[in-house]
Write an enzyme that holds these catalytic residues in place. Sequence first.
Site, PDB file in Angstrom:
ATOM      1  N   SER A  95       0.831  -1.198   0.000  1.00 56.84           N
ATOM      2  CA  SER A  95       0.000   0.000   0.000  1.00 56.84           C
ATOM      3  C   SER A  95       0.875   1.261   0.000  1.00 56.84           C
ATOM      4  O   SER A  95       1.703   1.427  -0.894  1.00 56.84           O
ATOM      5  CB  SER A  95      -0.954  -0.053   1.198  1.00 56.84           C
ATOM      6  OG  SER A  95      -1.886   0.991   1.154  1.00 56.84           O
ATOM      7  N   ASP A 104     -10.234  -4.201  -4.676  1.00 53.66           N
ATOM      8  CA  ASP A 104      -9.623  -3.253  -3.732  1.00 53.66           C
ATOM      9  C   ASP A 104     -10.451  -1.978  -3.675  1.00 53.66           C
ATOM     10  O   ASP A 104     -10.651  -1.312  -4.686  1.00 53.66           O
ATOM     11  CB  ASP A 104      -8.183  -2.945  -4.187  1.00 53.66           C
ATOM     12  CG  ASP A 104      -7.366  -2.253  -3.106  1.00 53.66           C
ATOM     13  OD1 ASP A 104      -7.914  -1.365  -2.422  1.00 53.66           O
ATOM     14  OD2 ASP A 104      -6.170  -2.579  -2.968  1.00 53.66           O
ATOM     15  N   HIS A 135      -8.544  -4.538  -0.056  1.00 50.50           N
ATOM     16  CA  HIS A 135      -7.254  -3.898   0.237  1.00 50.50           C
ATOM     17  C   HIS A 135      -6.513  -4.572   1.392  1.00 50.50           C
ATOM     18  O   HIS A 135      -5.299  -4.585   1.419  1.00 50.50           O
ATOM     19  CB  HIS A 135      -7.483  -2.416   0.561  1.00 50.50           C
ATOM     20  CG  HIS A 135      -6.218  -1.608   0.587  1.00 50.50           C
ATOM     21  ND1 HIS A 135      -5.457  -1.373  -0.545  1.00 50.50           N
ATOM     22  CD2 HIS A 135      -5.562  -0.992   1.612  1.00 50.50           C
ATOM     23  CE1 HIS A 135      -4.392  -0.643  -0.226  1.00 50.50           C
ATOM     24  NE2 HIS A 135      -4.431  -0.405   1.078  1.00 50.50           N
TER      25      HIS A 135
END
Length: 287
Positions: A170, A235, A264
């Site tokens: 991320s 996501d 995610h």
Amino acid sequence: MNGLSLSELCCLFCCPPCPGKIAAKLAFLPPEPTYSLIADETGSKYTLHLNERAEWQYTQKELEKIEVFMTRTDKGKRIACMFVRCSPNARFTLLFSHGNAVDLGQMSSFYIGLGSRINCNVFSYDYSGYGYSTGKPSEKNLYSDIDAAWQTLRTRYGISPENIILYGQSIGTVPTIDLASRYEVGAVILHSPLMSGMRVAFPDTKRTWFFDAFPSIDKVPRVTSPVLVIHGTDDEVIDFSHGLAIYDRCPRAVDPLWVEGAGHNDVELYGQYLERLKRFVSVELVN
């Protein structure tokens, strides 16, 4: 037109946000620290103390595999570092840049589990303003934080670049791509990467504006190491299109892992996640 509304365009051109403001709005949510580092009398050796929010899943024996210390960045910040000896015969060490809203304490159980399953040691650090690290989170600090972690891993442990795998998750893909664009390493793993800050905030953005933050899409073509991209197709934070675009721009991308139905924060719960990492580390990189 890039899909922005007239009011958004007016706002951008009349008073464009500075990259720091985009970064702060999109990215940085340091949690309440889940650990502390207790220094000995000399002030140079530290013991890791996890609180209940760290949700430690192992025994004292595993805890003893973790070494913690502080290092200094070129911006004068002191950042917390963690070296997890998962495997006595590991060839590779992951330099792991974690995601948002977590710190080293929360990640410690995951590092033990991941490293022991894919036969890698894990070195990680907390960004400025996260966990026990001083300063405030910012885009510039992200880059100096990973630089300090990289130099420390190289000098303190004597690990050569070809035996280091940069792993970014991320927001952690931002410093990972920056470092990988400047140094050749054993490999790079990009887990739920983002193209840039503006492209997350305004999904129809087609170019990198001068005030954009985290312009990873423009740096990734300079990454010369093998790259594995991992992304969930559902996501909800960083759209799957970001993973596809990053993959397309990597000169030495290997077969990616697109996890059907994953969001995610749950990619690691799918069986193919560990399978793909094992194949990458123990087969593709070795051969």
